[in-house]
Design a protein around this motif. Structure first.
Motif, PDB file in Angstrom:
ATOM      1  N   GLU A  48       0.848  -1.184   0.000  1.00  0.00           N
ATOM      2  CA  GLU A  48       0.000   0.000   0.000  1.00  0.00           C
ATOM      3  C   GLU A  48       0.885   1.235   0.000  1.00  0.00           C
ATOM      4  N   LEU A  49       0.745   2.058  -1.005  1.00  0.00           N
ATOM      5  CA  LEU A  49       1.553   3.273  -1.108  1.00  0.00           C
ATOM      6  C   LEU A  49       1.062   4.300  -0.094  1.00  0.00           C
ATOM      7  N   ARG A  50       1.973   4.796   0.732  1.00  0.00           N
ATOM      8  CA  ARG A  50       1.600   5.833   1.701  1.00  0.00           C
ATOM      9  C   ARG A  50       1.505   7.189   1.005  1.00  0.00           C
ATOM     10  N   ALA A  51       0.835   8.103   1.646  1.00  0.00           N
ATOM     11  CA  ALA A  51       0.738   9.463   1.117  1.00  0.00           C
ATOM     12  C   ALA A  51       2.052  10.194   1.346  1.00  0.00           C
ATOM     13  N   PRO A  52       2.451  11.060   0.437  1.00  0.00           N
ATOM     14  CA  PRO A  52       3.683  11.812   0.638  1.00  0.00           C
ATOM     15  C   PRO A  52       3.584  12.776   1.816  1.00  0.00           C
ATOM     16  N   SER A  53       4.659  12.829   2.600  1.00  0.00           N
ATOM     17  CA  SER A  53       4.741  13.753   3.726  1.00  0.00           C
ATOM     18  C   SER A  53       5.339  15.073   3.257  1.00  0.00           C
ATOM     19  N   LYS A  54       5.717  15.928   4.193  1.00  0.00           N
ATOM     20  CA  LYS A  54       6.299  17.217   3.856  1.00  0.00           C
ATOM     21  C   LYS A  54       7.522  17.039   2.963  1.00  0.00           C
ATOM     22  N   SER A  55       7.574  17.804   1.873  1.00  0.00           N
ATOM     23  CA  SER A  55       8.696  17.833   0.919  1.00  0.00           C
ATOM     24  C   SER A  55       8.895  16.511   0.188  1.00  0.00           C
ATOM     25  N   GLU A  56       7.841  15.696   0.094  1.00  0.00           N
ATOM     26  CA  GLU A  56       7.902  14.430  -0.639  1.00  0.00           C
ATOM     27  C   GLU A  56       6.931  14.443  -1.817  1.00  0.00           C
ATOM     28  N   VAL A  57       7.217  13.569  -2.798  1.00  0.00           N
ATOM     29  CA  VAL A  57       6.333  13.406  -3.942  1.00  0.00           C
ATOM     30  C   VAL A  57       6.063  11.923  -4.154  1.00  0.00           C
ATOM     31  N   ALA A  58       4.860  11.615  -4.634  1.00  0.00           N
ATOM     32  CA  ALA A  58       4.517  10.251  -5.033  1.00  0.00           C
ATOM     33  C   ALA A  58       4.600  10.158  -6.551  1.00  0.00           C
ATOM     34  N   VAL A  59       5.210   9.072  -7.033  1.00  0.00           N
ATOM     35  CA  VAL A  59       5.445   8.918  -8.460  1.00  0.00           C
ATOM     36  C   VAL A  59       4.921   7.567  -8.935  1.00  0.00           C
ATOM     37  N   LYS A  60       4.105   7.584  -9.991  1.00  0.00           N
ATOM     38  CA  LYS A  60       3.754   6.351 -10.692  1.00  0.00           C
ATOM     39  C   LYS A  60       4.946   5.975 -11.559  1.00  0.00           C
ATOM     40  N   VAL A  61       5.557   4.844 -11.285  1.00  0.00           N
ATOM     41  CA  VAL A  61       6.779   4.443 -11.981  1.00  0.00           C
ATOM     42  C   VAL A  61       6.436   3.874 -13.352  1.00  0.00           C
ATOM     43  N   HIS A  62       7.145   4.351 -14.364  1.00  0.00           N
ATOM     44  CA  HIS A  62       7.015   3.782 -15.712  1.00  0.00           C
ATOM     45  C   HIS A  62       8.130   2.767 -15.975  1.00  0.00           C
ATOM     46  N   PHE A  63       9.379   3.152 -15.634  1.00  0.00           N
ATOM     47  CA  PHE A  63      10.522   2.263 -15.810  1.00  0.00           C
ATOM     48  C   PHE A  63      11.448   2.376 -14.600  1.00  0.00           C
ATOM     49  N   ALA A  64      12.069   1.266 -14.248  1.00  0.00           N
ATOM     50  CA  ALA A  64      13.106   1.244 -13.211  1.00  0.00           C
ATOM     51  C   ALA A  64      14.358   0.632 -13.815  1.00  0.00           C
TER      52      ALA A  64
ATOM     53  N   ALA B 211      11.950  -2.868   0.174  1.00  0.00           N
ATOM     54  CA  ALA B 211      11.652  -2.881  -1.257  1.00  0.00           C
ATOM     55  C   ALA B 211      12.937  -2.729  -2.059  1.00  0.00           C
ATOM     56  N   LEU B 212      12.948  -3.307  -3.255  1.00  0.00           N
ATOM     57  CA  LEU B 212      14.135  -3.348  -4.109  1.00  0.00           C
ATOM     58  C   LEU B 212      14.102  -2.225  -5.143  1.00  0.00           C
ATOM     59  N   GLY B 213      15.280  -1.706  -5.460  1.00  0.00           N
ATOM     60  CA  GLY B 213      15.404  -0.793  -6.589  1.00  0.00           C
ATOM     61  C   GLY B 213      15.664   0.643  -6.185  1.00  0.00           C
ATOM     62  N   SER B 214      16.469   1.325  -7.021  1.00  0.00           N
ATOM     63  CA  SER B 214      16.844   2.704  -6.714  1.00  0.00           C
ATOM     64  C   SER B 214      16.430   3.697  -7.803  1.00  0.00           C
ATOM     65  N   ASP B 215      16.700   3.415  -9.071  1.00  0.00           N
ATOM     66  CA  ASP B 215      16.503   4.410 -10.137  1.00  0.00           C
ATOM     67  C   ASP B 215      15.201   4.187 -10.896  1.00  0.00           C
ATOM     68  N   PHE B 216      14.522   5.296 -11.242  1.00  0.00           N
ATOM     69  CA  PHE B 216      13.222   5.169 -11.888  1.00  0.00           C
ATOM     70  C   PHE B 216      12.919   6.402 -12.734  1.00  0.00           C
ATOM     71  N   SER B 217      11.910   6.272 -13.567  1.00  0.00           N
ATOM     72  CA  SER B 217      11.265   7.407 -14.226  1.00  0.00           C
ATOM     73  C   SER B 217       9.768   7.203 -14.118  1.00  0.00           C
ATOM     74  N   GLY B 218       9.029   8.298 -14.185  1.00  0.00           N
ATOM     75  CA  GLY B 218       7.586   8.157 -14.051  1.00  0.00           C
ATOM     76  C   GLY B 218       6.876   9.490 -14.031  1.00  0.00           C
ATOM     77  N   THR B 219       5.629   9.489 -13.526  1.00  0.00           N
ATOM     78  CA  THR B 219       4.782  10.675 -13.497  1.00  0.00           C
ATOM     79  C   THR B 219       4.339  10.947 -12.068  1.00  0.00           C
ATOM     80  N   VAL B 220       4.433  12.192 -11.646  1.00  0.00           N
ATOM     81  CA  VAL B 220       4.057  12.578 -10.285  1.00  0.00           C
ATOM     82  C   VAL B 220       2.538  12.515 -10.138  1.00  0.00           C
ATOM     83  N   THR B 221       2.076  11.817  -9.099  1.00  0.00           N
ATOM     84  CA  THR B 221       0.644  11.659  -8.872  1.00  0.00           C
ATOM     85  C   THR B 221       0.136  12.483  -7.691  1.00  0.00           C
ATOM     86  N   SER B 222       1.013  12.819  -6.748  1.00  0.00           N
ATOM     87  CA  SER B 222       0.631  13.681  -5.625  1.00  0.00           C
ATOM     88  C   SER B 222       1.888  14.240  -4.977  1.00  0.00           C
ATOM     89  N   VAL B 223       1.721  15.348  -4.273  1.00  0.00           N
ATOM     90  CA  VAL B 223       2.854  15.990  -3.603  1.00  0.00           C
ATOM     91  C   VAL B 223       2.473  16.329  -2.176  1.00  0.00           C
TER      92      VAL B 223
END
Length: 310
Positions: A21-37, A62-74
Protein backbone atom coordinates in the motif's frame (compact mmCIF):
# COMPACT_ATOMS: atom_id res chain seq x y z
CA UNK A 1 0.03 -2.10 -6.08
CA UNK A 2 2.97 -4.45 -6.58
CA UNK A 3 6.70 -4.22 -6.03
CA UNK A 4 9.66 -6.52 -5.45
CA UNK A 5 10.58 -6.82 -1.79
CA UNK A 6 12.24 -9.15 0.73
CA UNK A 7 11.77 -9.88 4.43
CA UNK A 8 15.43 -10.26 5.49
CA UNK A 9 18.92 -9.66 4.14
CA UNK A 10 20.33 -12.40 1.95
CA UNK A 11 20.48 -13.92 -1.53
CA UNK A 12 18.34 -13.55 -4.65
CA UNK A 13 15.97 -16.31 -3.56
CA UNK A 14 14.49 -13.90 -1.00
CA UNK A 15 13.03 -11.54 -3.62
CA UNK A 16 9.26 -11.71 -4.05
CA UNK A 17 6.74 -9.78 -6.12
CA UNK A 18 4.18 -8.72 -3.53
CA UNK A 19 1.33 -6.31 -2.93
CA UNK A 20 1.91 -3.14 -0.92
CA UNK A 21 0.00 0.00 0.00
CA UNK A 22 1.55 3.27 -1.11
CA UNK A 23 1.60 5.83 1.70
CA UNK A 24 0.74 9.46 1.12
CA UNK A 25 3.68 11.81 0.64
CA UNK A 26 4.74 13.75 3.73
CA UNK A 27 6.30 17.22 3.86
CA UNK A 28 8.70 17.83 0.92
CA UNK A 29 7.90 14.43 -0.64
CA UNK A 30 6.33 13.41 -3.94
CA UNK A 31 4.52 10.25 -5.03
CA UNK A 32 5.45 8.92 -8.46
CA UNK A 33 3.75 6.35 -10.69
CA UNK A 34 6.78 4.44 -11.98
CA UNK A 35 7.02 3.78 -15.71
CA UNK A 36 10.52 2.26 -15.81
CA UNK A 37 13.11 1.24 -13.21
CA UNK A 38 16.78 0.67 -13.95
CA UNK A 39 18.68 -2.19 -12.34
CA UNK A 40 21.92 -1.26 -10.55
CA UNK A 41 24.49 -3.30 -8.58
CA UNK A 42 23.60 -1.26 -5.49
CA UNK A 43 20.19 -2.98 -5.53
CA UNK A 44 21.57 -6.40 -4.67
CA UNK A 45 24.33 -5.02 -2.46
CA UNK A 46 21.63 -3.52 -0.26
CA UNK A 47 19.57 -6.74 -0.36
CA UNK A 48 22.63 -8.83 0.55
CA UNK A 49 23.12 -6.70 3.66
CA UNK A 50 26.40 -5.10 2.58
CA UNK A 51 25.08 -1.70 3.71
CA UNK A 52 22.92 -2.77 6.64
CA UNK A 53 24.70 -0.36 8.98
CA UNK A 54 23.03 2.35 6.88
CA UNK A 55 19.83 0.64 5.74
CA UNK A 56 18.81 -0.74 9.14
CA UNK A 57 16.69 -3.70 10.20
CA UNK A 58 13.15 -2.73 9.17
CA UNK A 59 11.42 -5.25 6.88
CA UNK A 60 9.97 -5.90 4.42
CA UNK A 61 12.38 -3.86 2.33
CA UNK A 62 11.65 -2.88 -1.26
CA UNK A 63 14.14 -3.35 -4.11
CA UNK A 64 15.40 -0.79 -6.59
CA UNK A 65 16.84 2.70 -6.71
CA UNK A 66 16.50 4.41 -10.14
CA UNK A 67 13.22 5.17 -11.89
CA UNK A 68 11.27 7.41 -14.23
CA UNK A 69 7.59 8.16 -14.05
CA UNK A 70 4.78 10.67 -13.50
CA UNK A 71 4.06 12.58 -10.28
CA UNK A 72 0.64 11.66 -8.87
CA UNK A 73 0.63 13.68 -5.63
CA UNK A 74 2.85 15.99 -3.60
CA UNK A 75 3.25 16.72 0.08
CA UNK A 76 3.28 20.10 1.84
CA UNK A 77 6.19 22.38 0.97
CA UNK A 78 6.98 20.91 -2.47
CA UNK A 79 7.96 23.69 -4.89
CA UNK A 80 10.12 22.23 -7.71
CA UNK A 81 7.67 19.55 -8.84
CA UNK A 82 3.91 19.44 -9.45
CA UNK A 83 1.30 16.76 -10.07
CA UNK A 84 1.50 15.53 -13.66
CA UNK A 85 5.21 16.25 -14.13
CA UNK A 86 7.28 13.63 -15.93
CA UNK A 87 10.29 12.99 -13.70
CA UNK A 88 13.29 10.75 -13.10
CA UNK A 89 15.22 10.12 -9.92
CA UNK A 90 16.15 7.67 -7.23
CA UNK A 91 14.95 6.41 -3.90
CA UNK A 92 16.80 7.00 -0.61
CA UNK A 93 19.03 4.03 0.13
CA UNK A 94 17.13 3.32 3.36
CA UNK A 95 13.86 2.91 1.48
CA UNK A 96 14.32 1.45 -2.02
CA UNK A 97 11.20 0.56 -3.99
CA UNK A 98 11.93 1.72 -7.54
CA UNK A 99 11.23 -1.75 -8.95
CA UNK A 100 7.55 -1.42 -8.26
CA UNK A 101 4.48 0.37 -9.54
CA UNK A 102 4.87 3.51 -7.42
CA UNK A 103 7.24 5.18 -4.96
CA UNK A 104 7.29 8.07 -2.50
CA UNK A 105 10.57 9.99 -2.43
CA UNK A 106 11.92 13.36 -1.27
CA UNK A 107 11.39 16.17 -3.79
CA UNK A 108 15.17 16.65 -3.89
CA UNK A 109 15.58 13.08 -5.22
CA UNK A 110 13.79 13.78 -8.52
CA UNK A 111 14.12 16.15 -11.48
CA UNK A 112 11.85 16.94 -14.38
CA UNK A 113 12.42 14.70 -17.40
CA UNK A 114 13.49 16.64 -20.48
CA UNK A 115 10.95 16.40 -23.29
CA UNK A 116 13.71 15.35 -25.68
CA UNK A 117 14.44 12.04 -23.93
CA UNK A 118 12.26 9.00 -23.34
CA UNK A 119 11.15 7.59 -19.99
CA UNK A 120 13.40 4.61 -20.73
CA UNK A 121 16.47 6.82 -21.16
CA UNK A 122 15.60 8.92 -18.12
CA UNK A 123 15.32 5.90 -15.82
CA UNK A 124 19.03 5.16 -16.34
CA UNK A 125 20.44 8.51 -15.28
CA UNK A 126 20.21 9.03 -11.54
CA UNK A 127 22.59 6.73 -9.64
CA UNK A 128 25.32 6.54 -12.32
CA UNK A 129 25.12 10.26 -13.06
CA UNK A 130 25.06 11.37 -9.43
CA UNK A 131 27.95 9.07 -8.52
CA UNK A 132 30.01 10.42 -11.41
CA UNK A 133 29.15 14.01 -10.45
CA UNK A 134 29.93 13.44 -6.76
CA UNK A 135 33.43 12.34 -7.70
CA UNK A 136 34.40 14.59 -10.58
CA UNK A 137 32.73 17.82 -9.48
CA UNK A 138 32.13 17.64 -5.72
CA UNK A 139 35.36 15.89 -4.71
CA UNK A 140 37.85 16.65 -7.50
CA UNK A 141 36.56 20.05 -8.63
CA UNK A 142 37.23 19.08 -12.24
CA UNK A 143 37.78 21.98 -14.66
CA UNK A 144 38.50 22.42 -18.34
CA UNK A 145 41.85 21.18 -19.60
CA UNK A 146 42.45 18.69 -16.79
CA UNK A 147 43.41 15.10 -17.64
CA UNK A 148 41.18 12.34 -16.29
CA UNK A 149 41.61 8.56 -16.25
CA UNK A 150 38.45 6.49 -15.78
CA UNK A 151 38.85 2.83 -14.89
CA UNK A 152 35.78 0.99 -16.17
CA UNK A 153 34.94 3.70 -18.67
CA UNK A 154 32.13 1.74 -20.37
CA UNK A 155 30.19 0.77 -17.26
CA UNK A 156 27.18 2.89 -16.30
CA UNK A 157 29.07 5.09 -13.84
CA UNK A 158 32.11 5.05 -16.14
CA UNK A 159 30.16 6.22 -19.19
CA UNK A 160 28.48 8.90 -17.11
CA UNK A 161 31.88 10.02 -15.83
CA UNK A 162 33.32 10.14 -19.37
CA UNK A 163 30.47 12.27 -20.63
CA UNK A 164 30.42 14.62 -17.63
CA UNK A 165 34.22 15.04 -17.76
CA UNK A 166 34.08 15.91 -21.46
CA UNK A 167 31.15 18.26 -20.83
CA UNK A 168 33.42 20.07 -18.34
CA UNK A 169 36.20 20.30 -20.93
CA UNK A 170 38.52 17.62 -19.57
CA UNK A 171 40.74 15.29 -21.60
CA UNK A 172 39.68 11.70 -20.90
CA UNK A 173 41.59 8.42 -20.97
CA UNK A 174 40.34 5.13 -19.60
CA UNK A 175 40.30 1.36 -19.40
CA UNK A 176 37.67 -1.23 -20.29
CA UNK A 177 37.39 -4.67 -21.85
CA UNK A 178 38.76 -5.22 -25.35
CA UNK A 179 35.33 -5.65 -26.90
CA UNK A 180 34.19 -2.31 -25.44
CA UNK A 181 37.15 -0.23 -26.59
CA UNK A 182 35.43 1.11 -29.70
CA UNK A 183 32.45 2.11 -27.57
CA UNK A 184 34.86 4.07 -25.34
CA UNK A 185 36.41 5.81 -28.34
CA UNK A 186 32.95 6.72 -29.63
CA UNK A 187 32.26 8.37 -26.27
CA UNK A 188 35.38 10.48 -26.66
CA UNK A 189 37.94 8.57 -24.60
CA UNK A 190 41.22 9.51 -26.27
CA UNK A 191 43.54 6.79 -24.93
CA UNK A 192 41.85 3.46 -24.20
CA UNK A 193 43.51 0.51 -22.45
CA UNK A 194 42.41 -3.12 -22.22
CA UNK A 195 42.18 -3.71 -18.48
CA UNK A 196 42.90 -7.43 -18.87
CA UNK A 197 46.25 -6.92 -20.58
CA UNK A 198 47.50 -3.63 -19.14
CA UNK A 199 49.42 -2.91 -15.97
CA UNK A 200 48.00 0.55 -15.30
CA UNK A 201 50.82 1.42 -12.93
CA UNK A 202 53.23 1.24 -15.89
CA UNK A 203 51.44 3.17 -18.62
CA UNK A 204 53.62 6.23 -18.06
CA UNK A 205 51.04 9.00 -18.23
CA UNK A 206 49.92 10.83 -15.11
CA UNK A 207 46.52 12.38 -14.48
CA UNK A 208 44.86 15.16 -12.51
CA UNK A 209 42.01 12.79 -11.61
CA UNK A 210 41.87 9.00 -11.57
CA UNK A 211 38.34 7.62 -11.04
CA UNK A 212 37.98 3.89 -10.37
CA UNK A 213 34.35 3.46 -11.43
CA UNK A 214 34.77 -0.32 -11.68
CA UNK A 215 35.96 -0.83 -8.10
CA UNK A 216 38.87 -3.00 -9.23
CA UNK A 217 41.95 -0.82 -8.69
CA UNK A 218 44.09 -0.82 -5.60
CA UNK A 219 44.56 2.47 -3.80
CA UNK A 220 48.32 2.18 -4.36
CA UNK A 221 47.94 1.96 -8.14
CA UNK A 222 45.36 4.75 -8.24
CA UNK A 223 47.57 7.11 -6.27
CA UNK A 224 50.62 6.20 -8.34
CA UNK A 225 48.85 7.41 -11.52
CA UNK A 226 48.31 10.94 -10.21
CA UNK A 227 50.01 14.15 -11.11
CA UNK A 228 51.09 16.38 -8.25
CA UNK A 229 47.97 17.68 -6.53
CA UNK A 230 45.71 15.11 -8.20
CA UNK A 231 42.83 13.11 -6.75
CA UNK A 232 42.11 9.39 -6.76
CA UNK A 233 38.35 8.73 -6.59
CA UNK A 234 37.40 5.32 -5.20
CA UNK A 235 33.88 4.02 -5.89
CA UNK A 236 34.31 1.12 -3.46
CA UNK A 237 34.59 2.87 -0.08
CA UNK A 238 35.37 0.93 3.08
CA UNK A 239 35.92 2.07 6.68
CA UNK A 240 39.66 1.54 6.21
CA UNK A 241 39.68 3.77 3.13
CA UNK A 242 37.78 6.52 4.92
CA UNK A 243 40.32 6.43 7.73
CA UNK A 244 43.17 6.47 5.24
CA UNK A 245 41.58 9.44 3.46
CA UNK A 246 41.78 11.44 6.68
CA UNK A 247 45.57 11.32 6.34
CA UNK A 248 45.82 11.54 2.53
CA UNK A 249 43.89 14.35 0.86
CA UNK A 250 44.51 12.80 -2.57
CA UNK A 251 42.27 9.79 -1.75
CA UNK A 252 38.54 10.46 -2.05
CA UNK A 253 36.13 7.56 -1.32
CA UNK A 254 32.84 8.19 -3.15
CA UNK A 255 29.31 7.53 -1.91
CA UNK A 256 26.35 8.34 -4.16
CA UNK A 257 24.83 11.44 -2.55
CA UNK A 258 21.78 12.90 -4.27
CA UNK A 259 21.01 16.62 -4.47
CA UNK A 260 18.44 18.56 -6.43
CA UNK A 261 21.08 20.66 -8.19
CA UNK A 262 22.92 17.56 -9.41
CA UNK A 263 19.74 15.99 -10.77
CA UNK A 264 18.80 19.25 -12.49
CA UNK A 265 22.26 19.40 -14.09
CA UNK A 266 21.93 15.79 -15.26
CA UNK A 267 18.51 16.60 -16.73
CA UNK A 268 19.96 19.57 -18.58
CA UNK A 269 22.86 17.53 -19.95
CA UNK A 270 20.58 14.70 -21.05
CA UNK A 271 18.19 17.14 -22.68
CA UNK A 272 21.07 18.63 -24.67
CA UNK A 273 22.26 15.19 -25.76
CA UNK A 274 25.47 15.37 -23.72
CA UNK A 275 24.56 12.51 -21.35
CA UNK A 276 23.01 9.21 -22.37
CA UNK A 277 23.31 5.59 -21.27
CA UNK A 278 22.42 2.71 -23.60
CA UNK A 279 19.32 0.62 -22.82
CA UNK A 280 19.91 -3.00 -23.81
CA UNK A 281 17.07 -5.03 -22.30
CA UNK A 282 13.61 -4.29 -20.91
CA UNK A 283 11.53 -6.83 -18.97
CA UNK A 284 8.12 -6.69 -17.32
CA UNK A 285 7.76 -6.40 -13.55
CA UNK A 286 6.83 -10.07 -13.24
CA UNK A 287 10.10 -11.00 -14.95
CA UNK A 288 12.34 -8.59 -13.04
CA UNK A 289 13.52 -11.04 -10.39
CA UNK A 290 14.99 -13.31 -13.07
CA UNK A 291 16.92 -10.45 -14.68
CA UNK A 292 18.21 -9.09 -11.35
CA UNK A 293 19.37 -12.59 -10.42
CA UNK A 294 21.13 -13.07 -13.75
CA UNK A 295 22.95 -9.74 -13.53
CA UNK A 296 23.95 -10.44 -9.94
CA UNK A 297 25.34 -13.80 -11.07
CA UNK A 298 27.58 -12.12 -13.64
CA UNK A 299 25.56 -11.79 -16.81
CA UNK A 300 26.77 -8.78 -18.83
CA UNK A 301 24.43 -6.68 -20.90
CA UNK A 302 26.75 -4.02 -22.28
CA UNK A 303 24.22 -1.42 -21.19
CA UNK A 304 21.31 -0.90 -18.83
CA UNK A 305 18.62 -3.40 -17.98
CA UNK A 306 15.20 -1.88 -17.27
CA UNK A 307 11.95 -3.03 -15.72
CA UNK A 308 8.70 -1.81 -17.30
CA UNK A 309 5.61 -1.37 -15.12
CA UNK A 310 3.24 -1.26 -18.11
Amino acid sequence: MKRIQYDRYGGPDLMKLENFELRAPSKSEVAVKVHFAAINPIDWKVRNGALKMVTGKTFPRALGSDFSGTVTSVGPGVSRIKVGDAVFGLTPIKNGGAIGEAVVVPETFVAKKPNSISFEEAACLATPGITAWNGLVDKAGLTSGKHVFINGCTGAVGESAVQIARMLGAVVSGSCSADAMQRARDLGVQAVFDYRNTDLSKIGSRYDVVYDTAGTMTVAIGLSMLRKGGFYLDINPTPVKFIRALFNRHLKPIICTARADILDNLARAAGEGALKLPVVEIVRLQDAIALVTALESGRRLGGKGLVSMA
